[in-house]
Write a protein that holds these residues in place. Structure first.
Motif, PDB file in Angstrom:
ATOM      1  N   VAL A  62       0.845  -1.188   0.000  1.00 45.41           N
ATOM      2  CA  VAL A  62       0.000   0.000   0.000  1.00 45.41           C
ATOM      3  C   VAL A  62       0.887   1.247   0.000  1.00 45.41           C
ATOM      4  CG1 VAL A  62      -1.918  -1.098   1.209  1.00 45.41           C
ATOM      5  CG2 VAL A  62      -0.143   0.076   2.532  1.00 45.41           C
ATOM      6  N   HIS A  63       0.282   2.371  -0.313  1.00 46.60           N
ATOM      7  CA  HIS A  63       0.980   3.644  -0.198  1.00 46.60           C
ATOM      8  C   HIS A  63       0.854   4.169   1.225  1.00 46.60           C
ATOM      9  CE1 HIS A  63       1.907   4.030  -4.410  1.00 46.60           C
ATOM     10  NE2 HIS A  63       0.645   3.785  -4.731  1.00 46.60           N
ATOM     11  N   ALA A  64       1.746   5.041   1.569  1.00 46.24           N
ATOM     12  CA  ALA A  64       1.692   5.647   2.896  1.00 46.24           C
ATOM     13  C   ALA A  64       0.316   6.270   3.123  1.00 46.24           C
ATOM     14  CB  ALA A  64       2.780   6.704   3.033  1.00 46.24           C
ATOM     15  N   GLY A  65      -0.191   6.063   4.329  1.00 52.49           N
ATOM     16  CA  GLY A  65      -1.518   6.550   4.665  1.00 52.49           C
ATOM     17  C   GLY A  65      -2.607   5.519   4.451  1.00 52.49           C
ATOM     18  N   GLY A  66      -2.273   4.440   3.780  1.00 52.62           N
ATOM     19  CA  GLY A  66      -3.250   3.399   3.504  1.00 52.62           C
ATOM     20  C   GLY A  66      -3.505   2.494   4.697  1.00 52.62           C
ATOM     21  N   SER A  67      -4.372   1.496   4.474  1.00 54.54           N
ATOM     22  CA  SER A  67      -4.772   0.575   5.537  1.00 54.54           C
ATOM     23  C   SER A  67      -4.696  -0.870   5.051  1.00 54.54           C
ATOM     24  CB  SER A  67      -6.210   0.856   5.990  1.00 54.54           C
ATOM     25  OG  SER A  67      -6.345   2.148   6.522  1.00 54.54           O
ATOM     26  N   LEU A  68      -4.453  -1.746   5.996  1.00 52.88           N
ATOM     27  CA  LEU A  68      -4.499  -3.184   5.756  1.00 52.88           C
ATOM     28  C   LEU A  68      -5.058  -3.849   7.006  1.00 52.88           C
ATOM     29  CD1 LEU A  68      -1.020  -3.952   4.113  1.00 52.88           C
ATOM     30  CD2 LEU A  68      -3.239  -4.151   2.992  1.00 52.88           C
ATOM     31  N   ARG A  69      -5.659  -5.003   6.830  1.00 51.40           N
ATOM     32  CA  ARG A  69      -6.102  -5.781   7.986  1.00 51.40           C
ATOM     33  C   ARG A  69      -5.510  -7.174   7.889  1.00 51.40           C
ATOM     34  NH1 ARG A  69     -11.953  -7.881  10.288  1.00 51.40           N
ATOM     35  NH2 ARG A  69     -11.761  -9.336   8.533  1.00 51.40           N
ATOM     36  N   MET A  91      -4.583  -2.064  10.530  1.00 49.83           N
ATOM     37  CA  MET A  91      -3.483  -1.112  10.452  1.00 49.83           C
ATOM     38  C   MET A  91      -3.915   0.075   9.603  1.00 49.83           C
ATOM     39  SD  MET A  91      -0.291  -3.747   9.993  1.00 49.83           S
ATOM     40  CE  MET A  91      -0.766  -4.223   8.340  1.00 49.83           C
ATOM     41  N   ASN A  92      -4.008   1.219  10.220  1.00 52.32           N
ATOM     42  CA  ASN A  92      -4.402   2.452   9.549  1.00 52.32           C
ATOM     43  C   ASN A  92      -3.240   3.440   9.559  1.00 52.32           C
ATOM     44  OD1 ASN A  92      -7.121   1.455   9.332  1.00 52.32           O
ATOM     45  ND2 ASN A  92      -7.454   2.086  11.459  1.00 52.32           N
ATOM     46  N   GLY A  93      -3.305   4.397   8.671  1.00 51.95           N
ATOM     47  CA  GLY A  93      -2.258   5.403   8.638  1.00 51.95           C
ATOM     48  C   GLY A  93      -0.879   4.799   8.477  1.00 51.95           C
ATOM     49  N   LEU A  94      -0.762   3.831   7.590  1.00 50.78           N
ATOM     50  CA  LEU A  94       0.503   3.114   7.448  1.00 50.78           C
ATOM     51  C   LEU A  94       1.621   4.039   6.969  1.00 50.78           C
ATOM     52  CD1 LEU A  94      -0.886  -0.215   6.049  1.00 50.78           C
ATOM     53  CD2 LEU A  94       0.570  -0.002   8.069  1.00 50.78           C
ATOM     54  N   LYS A  95       2.814   3.763   7.484  1.00 47.01           N
ATOM     55  CA  LYS A  95       4.007   4.532   7.157  1.00 47.01           C
ATOM     56  C   LYS A  95       5.045   3.591   6.543  1.00 47.01           C
ATOM     57  CE  LYS A  95       3.281   7.316  11.337  1.00 47.01           C
ATOM     58  NZ  LYS A  95       3.885   7.777  12.609  1.00 47.01           N
ATOM     59  N   PRO A  96       5.969   4.120   5.773  1.00 46.95           N
ATOM     60  CA  PRO A  96       7.026   3.265   5.207  1.00 46.95           C
ATOM     61  C   PRO A  96       7.768   2.468   6.283  1.00 46.95           C
ATOM     62  CG  PRO A  96       7.027   5.367   4.092  1.00 46.95           C
ATOM     63  CD  PRO A  96       6.038   5.487   5.225  1.00 46.95           C
ATOM     64  N   GLU A  97       7.934   3.033   7.460  1.00 42.79           N
ATOM     65  CA  GLU A  97       8.638   2.315   8.526  1.00 42.79           C
ATOM     66  C   GLU A  97       7.824   1.170   9.107  1.00 42.79           C
ATOM     67  OE1 GLU A  97       8.101   5.620   8.298  1.00 42.79           O
ATOM     68  OE2 GLU A  97       7.711   6.509  10.289  1.00 42.79           O
ATOM     69  N   ASP A  98       6.573   1.009   8.692  1.00 41.51           N
ATOM     70  CA  ASP A  98       5.779  -0.149   9.101  1.00 41.51           C
ATOM     71  C   ASP A  98       6.061  -1.368   8.216  1.00 41.51           C
ATOM     72  OD1 ASP A  98       3.035   2.087   9.668  1.00 41.51           O
ATOM     73  OD2 ASP A  98       4.305   1.136  11.202  1.00 41.51           O
ATOM     74  N   THR A  99       6.835  -1.179   7.181  1.00 36.17           N
ATOM     75  CA  THR A  99       7.172  -2.273   6.279  1.00 36.17           C
ATOM     76  C   THR A  99       7.895  -3.383   7.008  1.00 36.17           C
ATOM     77  OG1 THR A  99       7.273  -0.856   4.328  1.00 36.17           O
ATOM     78  CG2 THR A  99       8.546  -2.894   4.255  1.00 36.17           C
ATOM     79  N   GLY A 100       7.495  -4.626   6.716  1.00 41.74           N
ATOM     80  CA  GLY A 100       8.156  -5.763   7.332  1.00 41.74           C
ATOM     81  C   GLY A 100       7.339  -7.023   7.177  1.00 41.74           C
ATOM     82  N   LEU A 101       7.896  -8.100   7.678  1.00 38.31           N
ATOM     83  CA  LEU A 101       7.189  -9.376   7.706  1.00 38.31           C
ATOM     84  C   LEU A 101       6.462  -9.454   9.044  1.00 38.31           C
ATOM     85  CD1 LEU A 101       6.767 -11.934   6.044  1.00 38.31           C
ATOM     86  CD2 LEU A 101       8.745 -12.934   7.227  1.00 38.31           C
ATOM     87  N   TYR A 102       5.163  -9.606   8.992  1.00 40.37           N
ATOM     88  CA  TYR A 102       4.328  -9.607  10.187  1.00 40.37           C
ATOM     89  C   TYR A 102       3.962 -11.034  10.566  1.00 40.37           C
ATOM     90  CZ  TYR A 102       3.757  -4.561  10.249  1.00 40.37           C
ATOM     91  OH  TYR A 102       3.980  -3.198  10.347  1.00 40.37           O
ATOM     92  N   TYR A 103       4.180 -11.354  11.825  1.00 39.00           N
ATOM     93  CA  TYR A 103       3.901 -12.685  12.356  1.00 39.00           C
ATOM     94  C   TYR A 103       2.874 -12.581  13.488  1.00 39.00           C
ATOM     95  CZ  TYR A 103       8.585 -13.796  10.497  1.00 39.00           C
ATOM     96  OH  TYR A 103       9.689 -13.955   9.712  1.00 39.00           O
ATOM     97  N   CYS A 104       2.103 -13.638  13.645  1.00 37.58           N
ATOM     98  CA  CYS A 104       1.331 -13.747  14.871  1.00 37.58           C
ATOM     99  C   CYS A 104       1.896 -14.912  15.690  1.00 37.58           C
ATOM    100  CB  CYS A 104      -0.157 -13.925  14.621  1.00 37.58           C
ATOM    101  SG  CYS A 104      -0.645 -15.459  13.835  1.00 37.58           S
ATOM    102  N   ALA A 105       1.773 -14.788  16.991  1.00 32.94           N
ATOM    103  CA  ALA A 105       2.226 -15.812  17.911  1.00 32.94           C
ATOM    104  C   ALA A 105       1.194 -15.955  19.010  1.00 32.94           C
ATOM    105  CB  ALA A 105       3.582 -15.453  18.512  1.00 32.94           C
ATOM    106  N   ALA A 106       1.103 -17.143  19.590  1.00 34.29           N
ATOM    107  CA  ALA A 106       0.087 -17.385  20.602  1.00 34.29           C
ATOM    108  C   ALA A 106       0.586 -18.347  21.661  1.00 34.29           C
ATOM    109  CB  ALA A 106      -1.171 -17.943  19.947  1.00 34.29           C
ATOM    110  N   GLU A 107       0.188 -18.054  22.895  1.00 35.76           N
ATOM    111  CA  GLU A 107       0.466 -18.930  24.029  1.00 35.76           C
ATOM    112  C   GLU A 107      -0.783 -19.055  24.872  1.00 35.76           C
ATOM    113  OE1 GLU A 107       4.861 -17.148  25.061  1.00 35.76           O
ATOM    114  OE2 GLU A 107       3.726 -18.124  26.649  1.00 35.76           O
ATOM    115  N   SER A 108      -1.057 -20.244  25.336  1.00 37.35           N
ATOM    116  CA  SER A 108      -2.163 -20.428  26.279  1.00 37.35           C
ATOM    117  C   SER A 108      -1.727 -19.912  27.632  1.00 37.35           C
ATOM    118  CB  SER A 108      -2.537 -21.902  26.378  1.00 37.35           C
ATOM    119  OG  SER A 108      -3.089 -22.348  25.164  1.00 37.35           O
TER     120      SER A 108
END
Length: 125
Positions: free
Chosen positions: A12-19, A83-100
């Motif tokens: 996305v471009h800066a300022g965009g959103s992703l979920r 994720m709203n108002g995305l910035k170039p510095e938000d670029t990366g590989l996003y992971y989720c993790a979980a623990e009971s």
């Protein structure tokens, strides 16, 4: 074998959103601490947001506070990161993790944590 699956990344471009979405297989998110993390090239992995699925309590890193929202859908047994108002510095590989856990006052990064494979988020200026 229990796994987590992320989806929703993209460019996305800066300022965009992703979920982003995170869903478990062979386990459920009942009474679980679920966190979103990201890692940019050449940088260490950092925690972005976490949620305790039983109580709904959330925590955000300062860098995303006010822009990102972590939530859950118990009917779908999924956790989301809006994720709203995305910035170039938000670029990366996003992971989720979980623990009971019965609490979620720290990031779910113990040896017992489940991790997904990650979904790429790229924000251009």
């Amino acid at each position: 074998q229990a796994v987590l699956e992320e989806s929703g990344g993209g460019s996305v471009h800066a300022g965009g959103s992703l979920r982003l979405s995170c869903s478990p297989s062979y386990v459920t998110f009942v009474n679980t601490c679920v966190g979103w993390f990201r890692q940019a090239p050449g940088k260490e992995r950092e925690g972005v947001a976490r949620i305790w699925t039983l109580g709904g309590h959330t925590y955000y890193a300062d860098s995303v506070k006010g822009r990102f929202i972590i939530s859950q859908d118990r009917t779908k047994d999924a956790v989301y990161l809006q994720m709203n108002g995305l910035k170039p510095e938000d670029t990366g590989l996003y992971y989720c993790a979980a623990e009971s856990r019965t609490r979620c006052v720290a990031w779910p990064t113990s040896v017992d944590a489940l991790w997904g494979q990650g979904t790429q988020v790229t924000v251009s200026s």
